[in-house]
Design an enzyme around this catalytic site. Structure first.
Site, PDB file in Angstrom:
ATOM      1  N   ILE B 477    -110.550 -12.618  15.696  1.00 11.29           N
ATOM      2  CA  ILE B 477    -109.274 -12.084  14.902  1.00 11.29           C
ATOM      3  C   ILE B 477    -109.119 -13.401  13.557  1.00 11.29           C
ATOM      4  O   ILE B 477    -108.904 -13.477  12.878  1.00 11.29           O
ATOM      5  CB  ILE B 477    -107.968 -12.428  15.529  1.00 11.29           C
ATOM      6  CG1 ILE B 477    -107.731 -13.574  16.255  1.00 11.29           C
ATOM      7  CG2 ILE B 477    -107.895 -11.189  16.199  1.00 11.29           C
ATOM      8  CD1 ILE B 477    -106.538 -13.857  16.465  1.00 11.29           C
ATOM      9  N   GLY B 478    -110.789 -13.793  14.241  1.00 11.31           N
ATOM     10  CA  GLY B 478    -110.692 -14.681  12.242  1.00 11.31           C
ATOM     11  C   GLY B 478    -111.182 -16.481  12.658  1.00 11.31           C
ATOM     12  O   GLY B 478    -111.483 -16.691  11.690  1.00 11.31           O
ATOM     13  N   ILE B 640    -117.316 -29.730  20.885  1.00  6.51           N
ATOM     14  CA  ILE B 640    -117.672 -28.683  19.484  1.00  6.51           C
ATOM     15  C   ILE B 640    -118.303 -28.106  19.023  1.00  6.51           C
ATOM     16  O   ILE B 640    -119.390 -28.354  19.326  1.00  6.51           O
ATOM     17  CB  ILE B 640    -116.866 -29.265  17.739  1.00  6.51           C
ATOM     18  CG1 ILE B 640    -115.524 -30.060  18.011  1.00  6.51           C
ATOM     19  CG2 ILE B 640    -116.641 -28.661  17.008  1.00  6.51           C
ATOM     20  CD1 ILE B 640    -114.765 -29.604  18.304  1.00  6.51           C
ATOM     21  N   GLN B 649    -109.861 -23.987  11.495  1.00  7.67           N
ATOM     22  CA  GLN B 649    -109.468 -23.112  12.257  1.00  7.67           C
ATOM     23  C   GLN B 649    -108.660 -24.199  11.992  1.00  7.67           C
ATOM     24  O   GLN B 649    -106.430 -23.767  12.366  1.00  7.67           O
ATOM     25  CB  GLN B 649    -110.436 -23.008  13.815  1.00  7.67           C
ATOM     26  CG  GLN B 649    -109.174 -22.255  14.862  1.00  7.67           C
ATOM     27  CD  GLN B 649    -109.077 -21.850  16.050  1.00  7.67           C
ATOM     28  OE1 GLN B 649    -111.015 -21.981  16.314  1.00  7.67           O
ATOM     29  NE2 GLN B 649    -109.280 -20.669  16.703  1.00  7.67           N
ATOM     30  N   LYS B 712    -113.211 -26.708  25.366  1.00 10.08           N
ATOM     31  CA  LYS B 712    -111.283 -26.927  24.903  1.00 10.08           C
ATOM     32  C   LYS B 712    -110.672 -25.372  23.667  1.00 10.08           C
ATOM     33  O   LYS B 712    -111.565 -25.091  23.235  1.00 10.08           O
ATOM     34  CB  LYS B 712    -110.916 -27.537  25.843  1.00 10.08           C
ATOM     35  CG  LYS B 712    -110.522 -27.850  26.824  1.00 10.08           C
ATOM     36  CD  LYS B 712    -109.700 -29.635  26.916  1.00 10.08           C
ATOM     37  CE  LYS B 712    -110.124 -30.816  27.056  1.00 10.08           C
ATOM     38  NZ  LYS B 712    -109.429 -31.689  27.786  1.00 10.08           N
ATOM     39  N   GLY B 715    -107.859 -23.095  18.820  1.00 10.09           N
ATOM     40  CA  GLY B 715    -106.120 -22.235  18.004  1.00 10.09           C
ATOM     41  C   GLY B 715    -104.831 -22.490  17.319  1.00 10.09           C
ATOM     42  O   GLY B 715    -104.260 -22.674  17.363  1.00 10.09           O
ATOM     43  N   GLU B 716    -104.596 -23.217  19.047  1.00 13.72           N
ATOM     44  CA  GLU B 716    -102.830 -23.296  19.346  1.00 13.72           C
ATOM     45  C   GLU B 716    -102.582 -24.959  18.855  1.00 13.72           C
ATOM     46  O   GLU B 716    -102.030 -25.280  18.264  1.00 13.72           O
ATOM     47  CB  GLU B 716    -102.359 -22.929  20.707  1.00 13.72           C
ATOM     48  CG  GLU B 716    -103.130 -21.637  21.979  1.00 13.72           C
ATOM     49  CD  GLU B 716    -102.668 -20.684  20.618  1.00 13.72           C
ATOM     50  OE1 GLU B 716    -101.851 -20.052  20.491  1.00 13.72           O
ATOM     51  OE2 GLU B 716    -103.613 -19.394  21.374  1.00 13.72           O
TER      52      GLU B 716
END
Ligand code: FES
Ligand code: FES
Lengths: 215, 749
Positions: B477-478, B640, B649, B712, B715-716
């Site tokens: 989604i991006g 990463i 992000q 891990k 995004g959030e």
């Protein structure tokens, strides 16, 4: 002409004043163009009721324009926006529809070299004009420097605002409004990016500007 | 200056996005952009009342308008088989019933789909939609959250499930808060906020045969969408194809299959042609969920030197009358800091609105706004530096589950963030820092988000020319899923990334979870890692069988790869090219599929991503305008994979958090139960001019327990805590504590 340049030079913005100006220009152009091309009837003189009937039965209107260097002779529903013309009729889906309301910049194209919100322009207003969409920005296989810079600086995530950002970014430099990060932010503020790629877009534009490459 | 934005720890140049060229040339194809002969265009008509029923729908004028193929509604819908037939007398849907489109005459919220016009062109459909007249019988509606707050209750689904995390929770002594040496208590409110991805939701529905459906749909999970549609239309799963290769942002709005998607499928059935439906921006406020209006009361008790002794956290969120949407609002409070006495309560309020859904950092972005604001209030009450207060209460193990963390470098995040930001220059007393006539404020907040890993499959195919195709039904989604996966495969196989193609967004590919809960890299990244490892072993087996290849007795763990070649060990021989292995065996390709899934580690460790944000704001003392001047964000998400896309992000999360803090609010006119913010002119999201350069740092240490790649989700946590950091900076600048988002100038004057 001066008037038009001034308005277009500020680009698609969403703050009050310029919005107003965009609308005024839009109306002026619509009226002028309907006068030129829609001889059978005028939407603007119709009573509300007859308007719905007329619009429902609208004939197609002949239109010739140049898109990405190619002359096209078309027949369009007069209600078609420039955006829907390129996306739905010509299959040039690189130009995006984010709002259809002139508020997001995703639909930015160049009309006679100026950035324009294609969702706010009727197709029939473009008689004889030269339209450049994102598909026409690069030169064959080699990318435009701004496209290269967006990739290098990661000036996008989902990519949906990207064609509009790129078309505006090129204009931003051509208009002479890319001299600092602050100026770029100001003159790019009509192009929304919900993914928040703004800092990278600004870097990409500044990099192209300072490289001195011709855009 | 250029270096200021570079992460000093970046170990290697990142791969540019593998789909970058498609995106900058306009060649990336989003859901509404697939060409079809004979494509019909649909326009939705939605209810103008918030509660009641449809008396009649007069579609005559529309049906006879030029180009119109059908006007669809509950009166003539072909019907969704899974809905069953309407029982008579018809009744309103009870709580726990997903919304059924074009099913019966009941209206549950303003903006509910009631009819749909299908025509040959978009212009014809739009015009005909204006000719449809719907007559309603209204009932009194309730949409005002604050006016109805006293009716909030424990969700019925929670009442039924005694092990639900949303049950009332008490750790230690629930009364400890009353005897605390120092105590702060406050109520925090976040309004309804909408995802508003720049690409509106869109679908093209195509019935290939009576029992075969293909959709090009904007969603975040092709496999779950496939399952949902198969279930709804009672089709074999394999007869439904979902294609979602490019998604123009979603942030949670695409996790469910929404009614408009089903409506378009019904329309395609009705007119027996491919049908395209693109939601107008105004429908994006009522069709695809939102972050729910939430009120939270937090109290923190502490000793005079800032040791927490008790925390209570009560949260109430809004939901519809027909579904219960629960989110993590109060859960972070149990795990974030060490504290012996913690109580949480979670309530829902049913209103005549559409159902909310997960929006970036669901629950935690909401809950951590309250918790991290409350911590700042306590720090001020105690005259302790807010960062120091967090360090004093740092949880070295999970205080809720009594488990060790799989890995936690939050203290490193604090250190890196504080150094890079210059936190030491902060003057403790608010309203003391000024620059150019502006009030200057420094604020910070922590971030966390639970680790999610789901079973995932990937397939890898090595072709005779040495190129590799890797496939999984994951999504982008991006964030750059394909780029990260290509990079994992390139490293694992020693193949130039240019020779790798990663396929996603197609329900025909191997099973993978949807893109949500920051689970893609942890889940699918592990599957790609596993399949590349399996491919390597298969190539070793093939190499062993080649006489004189030098691979006899070589153990798989000793094999190394580089430049498309296999080597018996790290420091030896010319090795053998993959292409030669295939040539020798006269193979056109070698193919493997692997599944990767979590195991017992989930019960042995508590797993979270952590991070923190530091924000400088300038506030005009005259107008109350807040400008974010600088942000430093640091995340601990294990290893990463790609710095470039990871940094983007993080930046995107911070930008979303700035929107949440300063501008985003979906305002409703409760007389009509309808949003008045229905476009970007009234629902403000950050624009270029609102966003400064944002500096992103990562701890970049693999987490040894979570999965084979040590990564891990990011995004959030990128957004969680940002709104609190901004609010805390505003307090530091102005001395005004704004507990009701967004922080607009009127609240500061
Ligand atoms: S689509 Fe034209 S400005 Fe948004
Ligand atoms: S890259 Fe997604 S909206 Fe800009």
């Amino acid at each position: 002409m001066k008037d038009k340049n001034e308005i277009d030079a500020t680009g698609p913005r969403r703050d009050g004043d310029h919005h107003q100006e965009d609308r005024r220009l839009f109306l002026k152009q619509s009226l002028a163009m309907t006068g030129l091309t829609l001889t059978p009837f005028s939407f603007f003189n119709a009573e509300p009721d007859s308007y719905s009937v007329l619009a429902g039965n609208a004939d197609r209107v002949d239109l010739s324009l140049t898109i990405n260097g190619v002359k096209r002779r078309l027949s369009v529903d007069p209600r078609t926006t420039l955006l829907d013309l390129v996306r739905e009729q010509l299959g040039l889906t690189g130009t995006k529809k984010g709002c259809d309301l002139g508020q997001c910049g995703a639909c930015t194209v160049h009309v006679d070299g100026q950035r324009v919100l294609s969702c706010l322009s009727f197709a029939v207003m473009q008689q004889g004009r030269k339209i450049t969409t994102i598909e026409g920005l690069s030169n064959g296989a080699s990318l435009h420097p701004m496209q290269e810079a967006f990739i290098k600086h990661d000036g996008f995530q989902c990519g949906y605002c990207t064609p509009g950002q790129l078309m505006s970014a090129v204009s931003c430099i051509r208009e002479g409004h890319a001299n600092s990060e602050a100026e770029i932010r100001e003159y790019m503020s009509g192009n929304l990016c919900r993914c928040g790629a703004y800092p990278n877009i600004v870097k990409a534009i500044l990099a192209v500007k300072t490289s001195g490459q011709s855009v | 200056m250029a270096n200021a934005h570079q992460n000093p720890a970046e170990p290697h140049p990142s791969l540019d996005r593998v789909d970058g060229r498609l995106k900058v040339t306009g060649a990336a194809t989003y859901s509404a952009e697939y060409p079809f002969e004979n494509l019909a265009h649909a326009v939705l008509i939605t209810s103008t009342i918030a509660k009641g029923r449809i008396r009649t729908i007069d579609a005559k004028a529309a049906e006879t308008a030029p180009g119109v193929l059908a006007v669809l509604s509950h009166m003539n819908s072909p019907g969704v088989p899974a809905y069953g037939s309407v029982k008579l007398p018809a009744e309103r849907a009870p709580v726990g019933t997903a919304f059924r489109v074009f099913y019966d005459e009941f209206i549950y919220f303003s903006g509910q789909p009631v009819a749909m016009v299908v025509a040959n062109t978009p212009e014809q459909a739009r015009h005909a939609a204006s000719l449809v007249h719907v007559d309603y019988e209204s009932e009194k509606h309730q949409t005002d959250f604050e006016a109805n707050l006293s009716k909030a209750a424990v969700a019925t689904s929670v009442q039924r499930n005694k092990t639900s995390p949303f049950q009332d929770y008490d750790r230690g002594n629930p009364d400890a808060i009353y005897t605390a040496e120092v105590k702060i208590e406050a109520t925090y409110t976040i309004p309804t906020q909408h995802h508003q991805p720049l690409e509106p939701h869109a679908i093209i529905a195509v019935w290939e045969a009576d029992d075969k459906l293909t959709v090009y749909d904007k969603n975040q999970g092709v496999k779950s969408a496939q399952g949902n549609l198969a279930q709804a239309f009672k089709l074999p799963r394999e007869n439904v194809k979902v294609n979602s290769k490019f998604i123009g942002g979603a942030f949670g709005s695409g996790i469910r299959v929404w009614p408009h998607t089903v409506a378009a499928v019904l329309a395609a059935q009705k007119v027996n042609r491919p049908v395209k439906l693109v939601l107008g921006r105004e429908l994006m406020f009522t069709s695809v969920g939102y972050r729910p209006f939430t009120v939270q009361k937090i109290a923190i008790g502490a000793t005079k030197d800032g040791q927490f002794t008790a925390i209570t956290h009560e949260g109430t969120g809004q939901t519809s009358t027909y579904e219960e949407h629960l989110e993590r609002t109060i859960l972070a409070t149990r795990a974030m800091y060490v504290c012996p006495n913690v109580s949480t309560r979670y309530r829902l309020l049913n209103l005549d609105v559409n159902t909310p859904t997960w929006m970036r950092g669901p629950g935690d972005a909401t809950g951590m706004f309250a918790l991290e604001s409350a911590l700042d209030e306590l720090a001020f009450a105690l005259s302790i530096d807010p960062l120091e207060l967090r360090l004093r209460n740092h949880a070295d193990s999970d205080p809720e589950r009594h488990l060790p963390w799989s890995a936690k470098s939050l203290k490193d995040c604090y250190r890196i963030g504080a150094e890079q930001f210059g936190w030491k220059n902060r003057i403790l007393e608010p309203q003391t820092m000024k620059a150019d006539g502006m009030l200057v404020g420094y604020g910070m907040a922590s971030s966390l988000y639970g680790f999610h890993r789901h079973p995932s499959k990937a397939k890898a195919v090595l072709l005779a020319d040495g190129s590799v195709v890797v496939q999984s039904a994951t999504m982008d989604i991006g964030p750059g899923t394909g780029t990260a996966m290509t990079q994992i495969a390139a490293t694992m196989l020693g193949v130039n990334p240019k020779k790798i193609r990663f396929d996603l967004g197609d329900s025909g590919l191997p099973d993978a979870p949807g893109q949500n809960g920051s689970s893609t890299i942890p889940s699918v990244g592990s599957a790609v890692h596993a399949v590349c490892k399996a491919l390597k072993i298969k190539l070793l087996t093939l190499a062993v069988a080649i006489p004189g290849s030098g691979f006899a007795d070589v153990r798989p763990e000793d094999v190394t790869v580089k430049n498309g070649r296999l080597f018996p060990s790290a420091d030896s021989s010319p090795g053998i090219a993959y292409t030669d292995i295939l040539k020798h065996h006269k193979l056109t390709q070698v193919e493997v599929t692997e599944e990767s899934k979590p195991g017992a580690e989930r019960d042995q460790y508590s797993m979270y991503s952590f991070g923190c944000h530091f924000v400088e704001v300038h506030v005009s003392p005259v107008t109350g305008e807040v400008r974010v001047k600088r942000v430093v964000t640091c995340a601990d998400v294990g290893k990463i994979i790609n710095y470039k896309t990871a940094r983007s992000q993080s930046i995107g999360g911070v930008v979303g958090g700035i929107g949440m803090a300063l501008m985003e609010e979906s305002a409703m006119d409760h007389r009509y139960g309808r949003y008045v913010t229905t476009d970007f002119a009234s629902y403000h999201i950050p624009v270029h001019a609102d966003i400064p350069q944002i500096d992103v740092f990562f701890v970049d240490q693999p987490d040894p327990y979570v999965n084979p790649i040590g990564s891990k989700g990011l995004g959030e946590i990128a957004i969680v805590g940002v709104a609190a950091a901004v609010a805390n900076a505003v307090f530091h600048a102005t001395g005004k504590r704004i507990r009701q988002l967004p922080i607009t100038p009127d609240k500061l004057l």
